[in-house]
Scaffold this motif. Structure first.
Motif, PDB file in Angstrom:
ATOM      1  N   ASP A 118       0.856  -1.192   0.000  1.00 26.42           N
ATOM      2  CA  ASP A 118       0.000   0.000   0.000  1.00 26.42           C
ATOM      3  C   ASP A 118       0.887   1.237   0.000  1.00 26.42           C
ATOM      4  OD1 ASP A 118      -1.733   2.132   0.537  1.00 26.42           O
ATOM      5  OD2 ASP A 118      -2.961   0.959   1.923  1.00 26.42           O
ATOM      6  N   ILE A 119       1.150   1.757  -1.172  1.00 30.64           N
ATOM      7  CA  ILE A 119       2.113   2.857  -1.296  1.00 30.64           C
ATOM      8  C   ILE A 119       1.615   4.143  -0.629  1.00 30.64           C
ATOM      9  CG2 ILE A 119       1.440   3.776  -3.557  1.00 30.64           C
ATOM     10  CD1 ILE A 119       4.598   3.694  -4.119  1.00 30.64           C
ATOM     11  N   LYS A 139       4.770   8.421  -8.853  1.00 35.04           N
ATOM     12  CA  LYS A 139       4.827   8.473 -10.313  1.00 35.04           C
ATOM     13  C   LYS A 139       4.692   7.042 -10.811  1.00 35.04           C
ATOM     14  CE  LYS A 139       7.891  12.462 -10.582  1.00 35.04           C
ATOM     15  NZ  LYS A 139       9.189  12.966 -11.039  1.00 35.04           N
ATOM     16  N   ILE A 140       4.350   6.898 -12.070  1.00 39.62           N
ATOM     17  CA  ILE A 140       4.273   5.563 -12.655  1.00 39.62           C
ATOM     18  C   ILE A 140       5.695   5.165 -13.063  1.00 39.62           C
ATOM     19  CG2 ILE A 140       3.327   4.144 -14.515  1.00 39.62           C
ATOM     20  CD1 ILE A 140       1.321   5.006 -12.301  1.00 39.62           C
ATOM     21  N   GLY A 144       4.933   0.068 -14.808  1.00 37.24           N
ATOM     22  CA  GLY A 144       3.559   0.549 -14.937  1.00 37.24           C
ATOM     23  C   GLY A 144       2.830   0.664 -13.612  1.00 37.24           C
ATOM     24  N   LYS A 145       3.572   0.661 -12.510  1.00 29.60           N
ATOM     25  CA  LYS A 145       2.976   0.734 -11.177  1.00 29.60           C
ATOM     26  C   LYS A 145       3.468   1.998 -10.465  1.00 29.60           C
ATOM     27  CE  LYS A 145       2.777  -4.274 -10.735  1.00 29.60           C
ATOM     28  NZ  LYS A 145       3.222  -5.426  -9.942  1.00 29.60           N
ATOM     29  N   PRO A 146       2.703   2.499  -9.484  1.00 25.12           N
ATOM     30  CA  PRO A 146       3.133   3.692  -8.746  1.00 25.12           C
ATOM     31  C   PRO A 146       4.421   3.440  -7.958  1.00 25.12           C
ATOM     32  CG  PRO A 146       0.808   3.213  -8.345  1.00 25.12           C
ATOM     33  CD  PRO A 146       1.379   2.038  -9.074  1.00 25.12           C
ATOM     34  N   VAL A 147       5.324   4.440  -8.001  1.00 21.31           N
ATOM     35  CA  VAL A 147       6.589   4.369  -7.266  1.00 21.31           C
ATOM     36  C   VAL A 147       6.868   5.696  -6.576  1.00 21.31           C
ATOM     37  CG1 VAL A 147       7.593   2.678  -8.859  1.00 21.31           C
ATOM     38  CG2 VAL A 147       8.046   5.111  -9.219  1.00 21.31           C
ATOM     39  N   ILE A 148       7.629   5.617  -5.502  1.00 24.56           N
ATOM     40  CA  ILE A 148       8.173   6.804  -4.832  1.00 24.56           C
ATOM     41  C   ILE A 148       9.628   6.512  -4.505  1.00 24.56           C
ATOM     42  CG2 ILE A 148       6.003   7.645  -3.844  1.00 24.56           C
ATOM     43  CD1 ILE A 148       6.916   6.344  -1.145  1.00 24.56           C
ATOM     44  N   PHE A 149      10.399   7.581  -4.294  1.00 24.69           N
ATOM     45  CA  PHE A 149      11.790   7.452  -3.885  1.00 24.69           C
ATOM     46  C   PHE A 149      11.968   8.112  -2.531  1.00 24.69           C
ATOM     47  CE2 PHE A 149      12.104   6.729  -8.385  1.00 24.69           C
ATOM     48  CZ  PHE A 149      13.129   5.796  -8.504  1.00 24.69           C
ATOM     49  N   LEU A 159      19.566   5.313  -1.959  1.00 25.70           N
ATOM     50  CA  LEU A 159      18.332   5.771  -2.574  1.00 25.70           C
ATOM     51  C   LEU A 159      17.403   4.565  -2.655  1.00 25.70           C
ATOM     52  CD1 LEU A 159      16.695   7.987  -4.042  1.00 25.70           C
ATOM     53  CD2 LEU A 159      17.813   7.265  -6.164  1.00 25.70           C
ATOM     54  N   VAL A 160      16.246   4.665  -1.992  1.00 26.06           N
ATOM     55  CA  VAL A 160      15.295   3.557  -1.918  1.00 26.06           C
ATOM     56  C   VAL A 160      14.053   3.924  -2.723  1.00 26.06           C
ATOM     57  CG1 VAL A 160      13.835   2.151  -0.405  1.00 26.06           C
ATOM     58  CG2 VAL A 160      16.140   2.808   0.334  1.00 26.06           C
ATOM     59  N   GLU A 161      13.685   3.044  -3.636  1.00 26.00           N
ATOM     60  CA  GLU A 161      12.450   3.188  -4.386  1.00 26.00           C
ATOM     61  C   GLU A 161      11.448   2.201  -3.797  1.00 26.00           C
ATOM     62  OE1 GLU A 161      10.878   2.893  -9.021  1.00 26.00           O
ATOM     63  OE2 GLU A 161      12.669   1.776  -8.455  1.00 26.00           O
ATOM     64  N   LEU A 162      10.240   2.673  -3.546  1.00 27.37           N
ATOM     65  CA  LEU A 162       9.152   1.786  -3.127  1.00 27.37           C
ATOM     66  C   LEU A 162       8.177   1.685  -4.282  1.00 27.37           C
ATOM     67  CD1 LEU A 162       8.472   2.997   0.530  1.00 27.37           C
ATOM     68  CD2 LEU A 162       9.967   1.145  -0.248  1.00 27.37           C
ATOM     69  N   GLU A 163       7.764   0.462  -4.604  1.00 23.66           N
ATOM     70  CA  GLU A 163       6.860   0.224  -5.721  1.00 23.66           C
ATOM     71  C   GLU A 163       5.629  -0.518  -5.232  1.00 23.66           C
ATOM     72  OE1 GLU A 163       8.195  -1.169  -9.764  1.00 23.66           O
ATOM     73  OE2 GLU A 163       7.129  -2.978  -9.128  1.00 23.66           O
ATOM     74  N   GLN A 164       4.459  -0.036  -5.657  1.00 27.14           N
ATOM     75  CA  GLN A 164       3.204  -0.719  -5.321  1.00 27.14           C
ATOM     76  C   GLN A 164       3.248  -2.131  -5.904  1.00 27.14           C
ATOM     77  OE1 GLN A 164       0.315   0.617  -3.652  1.00 27.14           O
ATOM     78  NE2 GLN A 164      -0.305  -1.509  -3.689  1.00 27.14           N
ATOM     79  N   ALA A 165       3.025  -3.129  -5.071  1.00 27.54           N
ATOM     80  CA  ALA A 165       3.065  -4.540  -5.550  1.00 27.54           C
ATOM     81  C   ALA A 165       1.841  -4.869  -6.369  1.00 27.54           C
ATOM     82  CB  ALA A 165       3.182  -5.477  -4.350  1.00 27.54           C
TER      83      ALA A 165
END
Length: 165
Positions: A118-119, A139-140, A144-149, A159-165
Motif C-alpha cells: 500500500d504505497i 509516479k508511474i 507501470g505501477k506507482p513508485v516513490i523514492f 536511494l530507496v524506491e518503493l513500488e506498489q506490488a
C-alpha cells in the motif's frame, strides 16, 4: 574458579537473553507491509555494452530498451532467478542519471527497489516518521505501477524506491 567458574557465572546471562522477546516482536505493526526486493538499479554510461555483458557474457535474459521520459531514463531489465537488475541510462541532459554518471564515470549502483502492498499508507507513515519522499505523489514507474523514492540521507546513504506490488 578457572574456565568452569566463568561458564557458571555466564549461564544466567545466556538464560536471560534466550527468554527475552524476539526481535520481530519489537517491530510496531504498520498499515502497510514491506515486500520483496523488486530490483537493484545500476546506472551505466554505455547501455549497449551493459546489455551485452549480461546477455552475451553472463547469459541472462535481457529486456529491450524502454524510454521513460517522466523519469529521464532509458531502462533495460535483466531477469534473475529471484529478482531483477535495472540498467539505467540518461534520457536527456536533465536526467538524474546524467548527473549521477558525471560523479561516477564508470557507472554504479543507483538505487534499490522494494515492493510495498500500500504505497499511499507507506507515504503517510514515512512522512510521519520524518523520512523525506522525493515527490509529492507517486509516479508511474518502469513496471507501470506507482513508485516513490526515499531520500538517501534518511536511508543510510541508499536511494530507496518503493513500488506498489
Amino acid at each position: 574458579s578457572g574456565l568452569l567458574g566463568r561458564l557458571q557465572t555466564s549461564a544466567p546471562t545466556v538464560r536471560a537473553l534466550s527468554s527475552s522477546k524476539s526481535f520481530s516482536q519489537n517491530i510496531p505493526s504498520c498499515l502497510w507491509k514491506l515486500g520483496r526486493l523488486n530490483h537493484v538499479a545500476i546506472a551505466v554510461p554505455d547501455l549497449e555494452k551493459a546489455q551485452s555483458l549480461y546477455k552475451d557474457v553472463l547469459g541472462a535474459q535481457v529486456s529491450g530498451t524502454v524510454a521513460l521520459p517522466e523519469h529521464g531514463v532509458y531502462t533495460v531489465f535483466v531477469e534473475l532467478g529471484n529478482t531483477k537488475l535495472e540498467l539505467l541510462h540518461p534520457l536527456g541532459e536533465k536526467s538524474p542519471i546524467a548527473s549521477f554518471l558525471q560523479k561516477n564515470k564508470t557507472g554504479g549502483m543507483h538505487h534499490i527497489c522494494i515492493e510495498v502492498d500500500d504505497i499511499k499508507a507507506a507515504m503517510t507513515e514515512l512522512k510521519r516518521k520524518k523520512i523525506r519522499i522525493l515527490s509529492e505523489e507517486p509516479k508511474i514507474g518502469a513496471h507501470g505501477k506507482p513508485v516513490i523514492f526515499l531520500h538517501p540521507k534518511d536511508c543510510h546513504g541508499v536511494l530507496v524506491e518503493l513500488e506498489q506490488a
